[in-house]
Scaffold this motif. Sequence first.
Motif, PDB file in Angstrom:
ATOM      1  N   PHE A 148       0.810  -1.220   0.000  1.00 28.01           N
ATOM      2  CA  PHE A 148       0.000   0.000   0.000  1.00 28.01           C
ATOM      3  C   PHE A 148       0.845   1.273   0.000  1.00 28.01           C
ATOM      4  O   PHE A 148       0.292   2.378   0.009  1.00 28.01           O
ATOM      5  CB  PHE A 148      -0.949   0.014   1.203  1.00 28.01           C
ATOM      6  N   GLY A 149       2.170   1.131  -0.009  1.00 26.48           N
ATOM      7  CA  GLY A 149       3.033   2.303  -0.012  1.00 26.48           C
ATOM      8  C   GLY A 149       3.035   3.014   1.331  1.00 26.48           C
ATOM      9  O   GLY A 149       2.259   2.692   2.238  1.00 26.48           O
ATOM     10  N   LEU A 150       3.906   3.996   1.462  1.00 19.11           N
ATOM     11  CA  LEU A 150       3.993   4.753   2.713  1.00 19.11           C
ATOM     12  C   LEU A 150       2.661   5.411   3.054  1.00 19.11           C
ATOM     13  O   LEU A 150       2.171   5.308   4.188  1.00 19.11           O
ATOM     14  CB  LEU A 150       5.087   5.817   2.602  1.00 19.11           C
ATOM     15  N   LEU A 151       2.045   6.069   2.077  1.00 17.07           N
ATOM     16  CA  LEU A 151       0.804   6.784   2.366  1.00 17.07           C
ATOM     17  C   LEU A 151      -0.315   5.826   2.761  1.00 17.07           C
ATOM     18  O   LEU A 151      -1.087   6.109   3.679  1.00 17.07           O
ATOM     19  CB  LEU A 151       0.378   7.623   1.158  1.00 17.07           C
ATOM     20  N   GLY A 152      -0.412   4.696   2.085  1.00 19.18           N
ATOM     21  CA  GLY A 152      -1.469   3.747   2.401  1.00 19.18           C
ATOM     22  C   GLY A 152      -1.331   3.161   3.790  1.00 19.18           C
ATOM     23  O   GLY A 152      -2.299   3.090   4.560  1.00 19.18           O
ATOM     24  N   HIS A 153      -0.123   2.738   4.144  1.00 18.18           N
ATOM     25  CA  HIS A 153       0.082   2.140   5.462  1.00 18.18           C
ATOM     26  C   HIS A 153       0.001   3.188   6.570  1.00 18.18           C
ATOM     27  O   HIS A 153      -0.507   2.906   7.662  1.00 18.18           O
ATOM     28  CB  HIS A 153       1.417   1.404   5.499  1.00 18.18           C
ATOM     29  N   LEU A 154       0.474   4.399   6.296  1.00 18.87           N
ATOM     30  CA  LEU A 154       0.363   5.461   7.295  1.00 18.87           C
ATOM     31  C   LEU A 154      -1.095   5.864   7.491  1.00 18.87           C
ATOM     32  O   LEU A 154      -1.521   6.159   8.617  1.00 18.87           O
ATOM     33  CB  LEU A 154       1.204   6.664   6.871  1.00 18.87           C
ATOM     34  N   PHE A 155      -1.864   5.865   6.415  1.00 21.63           N
ATOM     35  CA  PHE A 155      -3.292   6.160   6.531  1.00 21.63           C
ATOM     36  C   PHE A 155      -3.975   5.142   7.442  1.00 21.63           C
ATOM     37  O   PHE A 155      -4.757   5.504   8.332  1.00 21.63           O
ATOM     38  CB  PHE A 155      -3.948   6.159   5.150  1.00 21.63           C
TER      39      PHE A 155
END
Length: 249
Positions: A148-155
């Motif tokens: 999910f990429g950095l943004l996906g996992h951070l979200f």
Amino acid sequence: GRIAAANALSDVYAMGGRPVVAVNLLGWPREVLPLELATEVLRGGLAVAAEAGSHVAGGHSVDDPEPKYGMAVTGIADPQRLLRNDAGRAGVPISLTKPLGIGVLNSRHKATGEVFAQAIEAMTTLNRVAADAALRAGITCATDVTGFGLLGHLFKLARASGVTAVVDAAAVPYLDGARAALRDGYVSGGTRRNLDWVRPHLDSTVTEEELLLLADAQTSGGLLVAGEVPGAPVIGELRTPGDAVLVVR
């Protein structure tokens, strides 16, 4: 094989656990690729599992039109010292233990055959040291950065924790060649879907290209940690919840 094994083992490290046993899962086009190559894939997985201190208890293989390899890993963890993705608190810094860019470099490799040694080193590096450092620091919130990429996992971390995550885009580390690969168009469909998924929850002042790198789908990426990990860059902080779950500046 080494990359796939490190990727599978990462799920245990992301929760502060210790891998104990793994089972191989192999799909192989035996009429297309030599079985000797499958042997090397399995040998690579075994080597990384041994590095992690995990036994490999056999596995399953099937004839498959495309080569596929992975591991199902079982680990153990102290319930009082888990790393969870719902334990973030406002006022805590965000650390990232591996640079981004694996996705765009993998896409370039598939299209051109170019080999990126730094990306291979990142993907085959276990998250064990990072997880141990986080636990020693008393950190309780983390996740790993994968598809999910950095943004996906951070979200997902920020949403589960009930906070807003603010990212300083200039502080995020990248592998050599990642920006050039993006500029030359080596962006996967998964990366674009990652960005589309988080966009309704995102407040950003950076370019679309920068957002694509932050959403880049990773393989065997690092840990995203709510807290300071020695040697890892701080890329932002968690704040009290605002209008957006993610803020990128």
